[in-house]
Write an enzyme that holds these catalytic residues in place. Structure first.
Site, PDB file in Angstrom:
ATOM      1  N   TYR A  56       0.840  -1.191   0.000  1.00 15.33           N
ATOM      2  CA  TYR A  56       0.000   0.000   0.000  1.00 15.33           C
ATOM      3  C   TYR A  56       0.881   1.249   0.000  1.00 15.33           C
ATOM      4  CZ  TYR A  56      -3.938  -3.040   1.344  1.00 15.33           C
ATOM      5  OH  TYR A  56      -4.894  -4.023   1.392  1.00 15.33           O
ATOM      6  N   SER A 208     -13.293  -4.805   0.620  1.00 20.09           N
ATOM      7  CA  SER A 208     -14.161  -4.122  -0.348  1.00 20.09           C
ATOM      8  C   SER A 208     -15.645  -4.363  -0.096  1.00 20.09           C
ATOM      9  CB  SER A 208     -13.797  -4.529  -1.776  1.00 20.09           C
ATOM     10  OG  SER A 208     -14.279  -3.569  -2.709  1.00 20.09           O
ATOM     11  N   GLY A 212     -15.696  -1.154  -3.834  1.00 17.43           N
ATOM     12  CA  GLY A 212     -14.838  -0.157  -4.466  1.00 17.43           C
ATOM     13  C   GLY A 212     -15.501   1.195  -4.661  1.00 17.43           C
ATOM     14  N   GLY A 213     -16.546   1.479  -3.890  1.00 17.02           N
ATOM     15  CA  GLY A 213     -17.236   2.759  -4.001  1.00 17.02           C
ATOM     16  C   GLY A 213     -18.612   2.672  -4.635  1.00 17.02           C
ATOM     17  N   GLY A 223     -27.810   9.539 -12.969  1.00 18.22           N
ATOM     18  CA  GLY A 223     -26.868  10.514 -12.445  1.00 18.22           C
ATOM     19  C   GLY A 223     -25.552  10.475 -13.199  1.00 18.22           C
TER      20      GLY A 223
END
Length: 344
Positions: A56, A208, A212-213, A223
């Site tokens: 990381y 996760s 991942g969002g 949107g």
């Protein structure tokens, strides 16, 4: 009050939410002081499990974690890190070999500012390295007191079983935890990984859980696609014109509606779902900011009704990954055509 859970059969108690630190450092929050304050807030909120990895931000995340745990906080934290990823140009500066493990654990200990690592995890399988060599090196580190337990991450069920077989037949320390990807949009591990983990008494630390969002509530039909550093780095995983991502967008929108009907945020629904599975020990959250951390704290207190869980199963059937990319690892026999063909 946090209700801690057993990490497999180790007797170690860990919080249902674990703090992942992938977003601290060059690939996320570059402010070390701010990152340390986020870690401290998580610990003060009842989280006692911190997960990082040498790869990381090329070791920077471990350095930040080390700063956060200095001054007396280390003893009360279950600290996990990982090895495997490439950290240099030398052909031996990566992987699961004894040579690299013995060298890299010292680097992680130095960056983390600690004498021991609670859970040292093999970040990914390495087909070219005998798993017995890896477990042999890790067993030596346990006996030297440099690590307490051995874990794996994103291993296939057959490899998980192989690790247990090696430990039994060859006198190695046993793998006690697996860290797989698991979310409302990536449920593939429900087929075999989670049942195998239960059969062998492994702790499961899911990474996760927000896909991942995709499960933050920012991805809605009609949107604009939100901008993010993750989407820039992994464009194929977020291109909504791709069929698998269009399916994820459809599911994320339906899940957001379900969350609203249940009086929850989508983040709360997503984390509570992961923690609902009886095989899962902890869900690893990976905030970059205070706001992201705050939106996730307390999700371990949420309980989902049977009606909500049934509706989730209708939106994303059990055992289903909407995108193959979300499995986190592609076996070499699938990725490398030469391993599947007799002819050149």
């Amino acid at each position: 009050m946090t209700e801690y859970r057993n990490l497999g059969r180790t007797g170690v108690q860990v919080s249902p939410l674990a703090l992942g630190t992938m977003m601290f450092g060059a690939r996320g929050n570059t402010d070390h002081g701010d990152s340390v304050r986020i870690i401290h807030h998580a610990l003060d909120s009842g989280i006692n499990f911190v997960d990082t990895a040498d790869v990381y931000s090329q070791g920077e995340s471990e350095t930040i974690v080390g700063k956060a745990l200095a001054g007396g906080r280390r003893d009360n934290v279950v600290l996990a890190t990982k090895f495997h990823g490439r950290l240099g140009d030398d052909p031996n500066e990566f992987g699961n070999s004894r040579r690299w493990i013995i060298r890299e654990v010292e680097n992680s200990l130095r960056r983390l500012g600690t004498d021991w690592i609670d859970l040292y995890q093999v970040h990914r399988p390495e087909p070219d390295t005998d798993f017995d060599e890896t477990l042999g090196a890790l067993t030596d580190l346990v006996r030297q007191g440099k690590i307490r337990y051995i874990g794996t991450s994103t291993f296939e069920p057959s490899a998980i079983v192989e690790g247990q077989w090696i430990a039994e037949r060859r006198g190695r320390e046993r793998v006690v935890a697996e860290q797989p990807p698991y979310s409302l949009l990536a449920r593939g591990i429900e087929r075999e990984v989670l049942p195998v983990a239960q059969r062998y008494g492994l702790g499961v630390l899911s990474w996760s859980p927000l896909a991942g969002g995709w499960l933050t509530g920012r991805y809605r039909k009609g949107g604009e696609q939100p901008a993010s550093s993750r989407a820039e780095r992994q464009a194929a995983r977020f291109d909504i014109t791709a069929p698998e991502n269009a399916a994820k967008l459809e599911a994320a929108d339906a899940l957001a509606v379900l969350a609203e009907e249940a009086g929850l945020t989508l983040v709360q629904l997503a984390l509570a779902f992961v923690l609902e599975h009886p095989a899962v020990t902890s869900a690893i959250i990976g905030p970059r900011t205070f706001e992201q951390l705050e939106s996730q704290l307390g999700a371990d207190k949420v309980r989902l009704s049977r009606a909500v869980l049934d509706r989730i199963d209708e939106i994303v059937p059990p055992g289903t990954n909407l995108s193959a990319r979300d499995a986190g690892y592609t076996p070499a026999v699938i990725d490398d055509a030469s391993l599947r063909r007799r002819s050149a």
